[in-house]
Design a protein around this motif. Structure first.
Motif, PDB file in Angstrom:
ATOM      1  N   THR A 146       0.955  -1.181   0.305  1.00 36.53           N
ATOM      2  CA  THR A 146      -0.098  -0.195  -0.360  1.00 36.53           C
ATOM      3  C   THR A 146       1.037   0.835  -0.191  1.00 36.53           C
ATOM      4  N   GLU A 147       1.866   1.176   1.056  1.00 37.56           N
ATOM      5  CA  GLU A 147       2.934   2.558   0.945  1.00 37.56           C
ATOM      6  C   GLU A 147       3.936   2.616  -0.258  1.00 37.56           C
ATOM      7  N   ARG A 148       4.035   1.218  -0.834  1.00 39.76           N
ATOM      8  CA  ARG A 148       5.007   1.421  -2.271  1.00 39.76           C
ATOM      9  C   ARG A 148       3.912   2.138  -3.207  1.00 39.76           C
ATOM     10  N   ALA A 149       2.975   1.772  -3.328  1.00 39.38           N
ATOM     11  CA  ALA A 149       1.655   2.137  -4.610  1.00 39.38           C
ATOM     12  C   ALA A 149       0.818   3.776  -4.039  1.00 39.38           C
ATOM     13  N   ALA A 150       1.358   4.398  -3.010  1.00 36.17           N
ATOM     14  CA  ALA A 150       1.588   5.387  -2.676  1.00 36.17           C
ATOM     15  C   ALA A 150       2.602   6.345  -3.083  1.00 36.17           C
TER      16      ALA A 150
END
Length: 362
Positions: A146-150
């Motif tokens: 999730t953080e990688r995508a954000a």
């Protein structure tokens, strides 16, 4: 107090007795069993741990995906005592924009078993890597999807050279007669060892694809820095998960890109796409090289992709060459440390699919 302590120590010392030979005879077998159990346990754990360039310190092998690893790999825990067979020249350091990068020259060498004594064939390939990749890769490991995508934090593994690219390059050298004038497509090209090898072997066109913008810059810089590589080399953005068809090619290469089951299945589907398309167009079958030094669980697309199982069944029915894995060992491979800054030297077993090269009546 000191006198009491001295007296106490003297008393303890006085009560000690040397072990009898009978006691020693009982203890030695127990120690032998203990050592055997420890050795077996280490062996089992080593086989369970993915060989992440090279196998990391076993005590932390299962904390790599958490922030706990942040400072654990900077103190020699992965260091190898062996030295590489050969270090080619001095590594050059430059800046790609503001990013420090460093060269790495890899000898691609094969033994052709030539009776004339000239059986060793060698090609030196120079690629460019991020100078200090460990911080970037550690950060990638420590955050979730999730953080990688954000943060638009893409896969960073293409910023260093991986051993599967060496094996793929050796296979290209063995098949050099088929490389000349061919169009070679490389999926997840990374630093481009196999892509440059194809260009140096005389490919008419090399399309080195990746999804990471930094990796594409390294690919382009590496090709342009070698005077032997002409305009036939192209670094191109391509998303394996997109609906876009594969660029047309005679040879398809995917070296060390099977990082997880989803990606592995997609590589398998693209492999199927390339082979079937060549059959449908009535052209010679697309030749294939896939290598995998990591061998993560769930990444055997020959088993997991139904279309490839069906294709292999058709090949078997008609007595054609089937897609299959074969394992080879590379010794004394020297690569960048993934979670520490120092280079690592190690032996590694790599599985490979090499298909479509032999004459056939497809």
């Amino acid at each position: 107090i000191m006198e009491k302590e001295a007296t106490s120590c003297s008393s303890i010392t006085a009560t000690r007795r040397p072990l009898s030979s009978a006691t020693i005879a009982k203890v030695i077998p127990l120690l032998a069993v203990f050592v055997a159990v420890i050795s077996l346990s280490v062996s089992v754990v080593e086989n369970l741990c993915p060989p992440l360039l090279p196998r990391y310190a076993l005590v932390d092998a299962f904390t790599i995906n958490t922030p706990l690893h942040n400072n654990k790999y900077k103190h020699g825990m992965m260091m190898s005592s062996s030295a590489p067979d050969e270090v080619l020249g001095e590594r050059k350091k430059v800046k790609l924009g503001t990013l420090p990068i460093i060269s790495r020259t890899i000898p691609i060498e094969i033994d052709t078993d030539d009776s004339t004594g000239n059986g060793i064939k060698r090609l030196d390939v120079t690629v460019w890597e991020m100078e200090k990749p460990s911080d970037l890769i550690q950060e990638w490991w420590s955050i979730d999807e999730t953080e990688r995508a954000a943060r638009s934090f893409g896969d960073p593994f293409g910023i260093v050279m991986w051993p599967g690219s060496i094996l793929a390059s050796r296979e290209l050298m063995k098949q050099h007669e088929s490389i000349a004038n061919a169009t070679v497509l490389v999926l997840g090209a990374g630093t481009g060892v196999e892509a440059q090898t194809a260009a140096l072997l005389g490919a008419n066109k090399v399309i080195a694809t990746d999804i990471n913008p930094l990796t594409l810059k390294l690919l382009d810089f590496g090709a342009k820095s070698d005077d032997r590589i002409g305009d036939a080399f192209e670094a191109k953005y391509f998303d394996l998960f997109s609906d876009d068809p594969l660029p047309a090619c005679d040879i398809l290469i995917a070296a060390d890109v099977l990082y997880n089951p989803e990606l592995a299945k997609q590589v398998g589907l693209r492999l199927h796409e390339a082979i079937v398309r060549s059959f449908e167009e009535g052209t010679p079958p697309t030749k294939v090289i896939v290598t995998d030094s990591q061998q993560f669980h769930g990444t055997n697309f020959l088993v997991d992709v139904a279309k490839l199982r069906e294709l292999n069944a058709l090949f078997e029915e008609d007595d054609w060459e089937q897609l299959k894995w074969e394992t080879q060992k590379l010794s004394q491979v020297c690569t960048s440390g993934v979670l520490i800054e120092e280079d690592q030297t190690y032996d590694v077993k790599i599985r490979m699919i090499s298909w479509g090269w032999r004459p056939t009546d497809y």
